[in-house]
Design a protein around this motif. Structure first.
Motif, PDB file in Angstrom:
ATOM      1  N   PHE A  82      -9.425  53.301  34.581  1.00 16.53           N
ATOM      2  CA  PHE A  82     -10.659  53.851  35.135  1.00 16.53           C
ATOM      3  C   PHE A  82     -11.910  53.075  34.702  1.00 16.53           C
ATOM      4  N   VAL A  83     -11.832  51.761  34.710  1.00 13.50           N
ATOM      5  CA  VAL A  83     -12.991  50.946  34.329  1.00 13.50           C
ATOM      6  C   VAL A  83     -13.214  49.861  35.374  1.00 13.50           C
ATOM      7  N   ALA A 106      -5.336  51.322  35.699  1.00 14.69           N
ATOM      8  CA  ALA A 106      -5.063  52.585  36.380  1.00 14.69           C
ATOM      9  C   ALA A 106      -6.351  53.036  37.046  1.00 14.69           C
ATOM     10  N   MET A 107      -6.243  53.492  38.296  1.00 15.12           N
ATOM     11  CA  MET A 107      -7.426  53.929  39.030  1.00 15.12           C
ATOM     12  C   MET A 107      -7.075  55.098  39.942  1.00 15.12           C
ATOM     13  N   VAL A 108      -8.059  55.978  40.165  1.00  9.37           N
ATOM     14  CA  VAL A 108      -7.873  57.113  41.065  1.00  9.37           C
ATOM     15  C   VAL A 108      -7.679  56.606  42.493  1.00  9.37           C
ATOM     16  N   LEU A 109      -6.699  57.171  43.187  1.00  5.93           N
ATOM     17  CA  LEU A 109      -6.392  56.774  44.551  1.00  5.93           C
ATOM     18  C   LEU A 109      -7.020  57.733  45.552  1.00  5.93           C
ATOM     19  N   CYS A 110      -7.680  57.158  46.568  1.00  8.99           N
ATOM     20  CA  CYS A 110      -8.198  57.962  47.687  1.00  8.99           C
ATOM     21  C   CYS A 110      -8.300  57.052  48.901  1.00  8.99           C
ATOM     22  N   CYS A 111      -7.197  56.904  49.602  1.00  5.51           N
ATOM     23  CA  CYS A 111      -7.117  55.978  50.735  1.00  5.51           C
ATOM     24  C   CYS A 111      -6.991  56.764  52.039  1.00  5.51           C
ATOM     25  N   GLU A 168     -18.770  58.046  44.967  1.00  2.00           N
ATOM     26  CA  GLU A 168     -18.431  57.862  43.554  1.00  2.00           C
ATOM     27  C   GLU A 168     -17.039  57.255  43.414  1.00  2.00           C
ATOM     28  N   LEU A 169     -16.102  57.703  44.238  1.00  4.34           N
ATOM     29  CA  LEU A 169     -14.757  57.146  44.169  1.00  4.34           C
ATOM     30  C   LEU A 169     -14.715  55.696  44.624  1.00  4.34           C
ATOM     31  N   ARG A 170     -15.515  55.369  45.608  1.00  2.00           N
ATOM     32  CA  ARG A 170     -15.569  53.962  46.022  1.00  2.00           C
ATOM     33  C   ARG A 170     -16.087  53.076  44.896  1.00  2.00           C
ATOM     34  N   GLU A 171     -16.985  53.628  44.092  1.00  2.00           N
ATOM     35  CA  GLU A 171     -17.549  52.868  42.982  1.00  2.00           C
ATOM     36  C   GLU A 171     -16.577  52.795  41.808  1.00  2.00           C
ATOM     37  N   ASN A 172     -15.944  53.926  41.484  1.00  4.15           N
ATOM     38  CA  ASN A 172     -15.186  54.015  40.237  1.00  4.15           C
ATOM     39  C   ASN A 172     -13.674  54.090  40.412  1.00  4.15           C
ATOM     40  N   GLY A 173     -13.202  54.185  41.640  1.00  6.77           N
ATOM     41  CA  GLY A 173     -11.766  54.292  41.865  1.00  6.77           C
ATOM     42  C   GLY A 173     -11.301  53.330  42.934  1.00  6.77           C
ATOM     43  N   LEU A 174     -10.124  53.622  43.468  1.00  8.40           N
ATOM     44  CA  LEU A 174      -9.592  52.880  44.607  1.00  8.40           C
ATOM     45  C   LEU A 174      -9.720  53.791  45.819  1.00  8.40           C
ATOM     46  N   ALA A 175     -10.861  53.714  46.470  1.00 11.68           N
ATOM     47  CA  ALA A 175     -11.152  54.597  47.599  1.00 11.68           C
ATOM     48  C   ALA A 175     -11.607  53.768  48.792  1.00 11.68           C
ATOM     49  N   GLY A 176     -11.189  54.231  49.970  1.00 11.76           N
ATOM     50  CA  GLY A 176     -11.592  53.551  51.190  1.00 11.76           C
ATOM     51  C   GLY A 176     -10.403  53.332  52.109  1.00 11.76           C
ATOM     52  N   MET A 191      -0.875  47.817  39.074  1.00 13.61           N
ATOM     53  CA  MET A 191      -1.908  48.827  39.276  1.00 13.61           C
ATOM     54  C   MET A 191      -1.255  50.205  39.363  1.00 13.61           C
ATOM     55  N   TYR A 192      -1.718  51.107  38.489  1.00 11.28           N
ATOM     56  CA  TYR A 192      -1.249  52.492  38.505  1.00 11.28           C
ATOM     57  C   TYR A 192      -2.201  53.308  39.379  1.00 11.28           C
ATOM     58  N   LEU A 193      -1.666  53.909  40.419  1.00 14.09           N
ATOM     59  CA  LEU A 193      -2.459  54.680  41.367  1.00 14.09           C
ATOM     60  C   LEU A 193      -2.438  56.143  40.931  1.00 14.09           C
ATOM     61  N   GLN A 194      -3.546  56.612  40.356  1.00 12.86           N
ATOM     62  CA  GLN A 194      -3.618  58.003  39.903  1.00 12.86           C
ATOM     63  C   GLN A 194      -3.652  58.904  41.130  1.00 12.86           C
TER      64      GLN A 194
END
Length: 309
Positions: free
Chosen positions: A199-200, A231-236, A256-264, A284-287
């Motif tokens: 998450f960084v 590892a990053m939060v997933l939102c695809c 916020e997720l686009r900035e700090n996670g894997l979103a889009g 890559m670990y997809l949370q």
């Protein structure tokens, strides 16, 4: 780039929920199914309650056949290292050698209080982690027919038969990680097969990777022998509406997720993962926080995974 599924069952999940995700991930070609090792929800009520990480992995070891399994990460405060070495070795054998052990010092004071687990100061937690690593690897690496004796302040070992042995040799991969600037890199260099930072952003990732590489060099270890992962939060989603629905389902903001996670969209995820790959990330670990949304994993497997191979 290998993609792995990473779940947070303490937020509310049954064993059957986790089994469905693990089997789906296996069928779709993900590299591994991982779960956190926590006993208290970080938000919400956590119903129906936590599931034990190692009991869960033991069950999954027998109900899957190909996918790798592990924790990200088990807290060294939760279990004595001798019994933990036995548990991990047994689950490794139950899975025919598909297990990985993520181990950390522990950080979540409230869950220790909620379940009566001692929570010593940070320095002592790292002392216990270091000693735990020595005990666990020592037990696994002791040749059969020999015994292990290790002096230790917290976990002295005397004439242990050092059994059972895990299926993987020399032993299951050990994963360490986090933001520590001194002891974390040093312990990673000495004991770990993988370094994970969750998450960084890319700048923080680059600095953490550099510290681990420097720690390896300092003890004469080739840093190329360590796998570096994030590892990053997933939102695809296929479109903005689907992305927004998935963000809302986990109580997060899309921007916020686009900035700090894997979103889009899938292409956005490929671009962002590529930026981490340039730093040396190969895993890559997809949370995955909504465990009922199995179509989410299917979308990533169909539209993202092929572009990363």
């Amino acid at each position: 780039m290998e993609l792995r599924v990473f779940t947070e069952p303490q937020q509310g999940a049954t064993y059957d929920d986790l089994l469905a995700v693990a089997r789906t991930a296996e069928d779709l070609g993900y590299g591994a199914f991982f779960r956190s090792d926590h006993y208290l929800a970080m938000s919400g009520d956590g119903r129906p309650g936590p599931t034990d990480a190692w009991i869960t992995l033991a069950g999954l070891a027998r109900e899957t056949s190909r996918i790798r399994l592990g924790t990200l990460v088990t807290s060294a405060t939760f279990r004595y290292p001798g019994p933990l070495a036995i548990s991990v070795a047994q689950v490794d054998a139950m899975s025919a050698g598909r297990l990985e052990l993520g181990l950390g010092a522990g950080w979540f004071a409230e869950e220790h209080a909620a379940y009566g687990i001692p929570f010593p100061p940070l320095g002592e937690r790292f002392d216990r982690l270091e000693e735990s690593l020595a005990v666990i690897t020592g037990l696994w690496d002791t040749p059969e027919g020999q015994t292990l004796t290790l002096p230790g302040r917290h976990y002295p070992i005397t004439d242990s038969p050092a059994l059972p042995k895990p299926a993987q040799r020399p032993h299951p991969p050990i994963i360490m990680g986090g933001m520590g600037r001194k002891r974390t890199p040093a312990l990673t260099a000495r004991y770990a097969d993988e370094f994970n930072i969750p998450f960084v952003d890319t700048e923080t990732t680059a600095a953490a990777f550099a510290r681990v590489r420097a720690a390896c060099t300092a003890i004469g270890r080739d840093p190329a022998g360590i796998t570096f992962s994030n590892a990053m939060v997933l939102c695809c989603g296929r479109d903005e509406a689907q992305i927004a629905r998935r963000a809302d389902a986990i109580g997060r903001d899309v921007d916020e997720l686009r900035e700090n996670g894997l979103a889009g969209t899938p292409d956005e995820l490929v671009d962002k993962i590529g930026r981490y790959a340039e730093l040396g990330t190969t895993r890559m670990y997809l949370q995955t926080l909504d465990l009922t949304d199995l179509d989410h994993l299917e979308l990533v497997a169909d539209k993202v995974m092929p572009q990363l191979s």
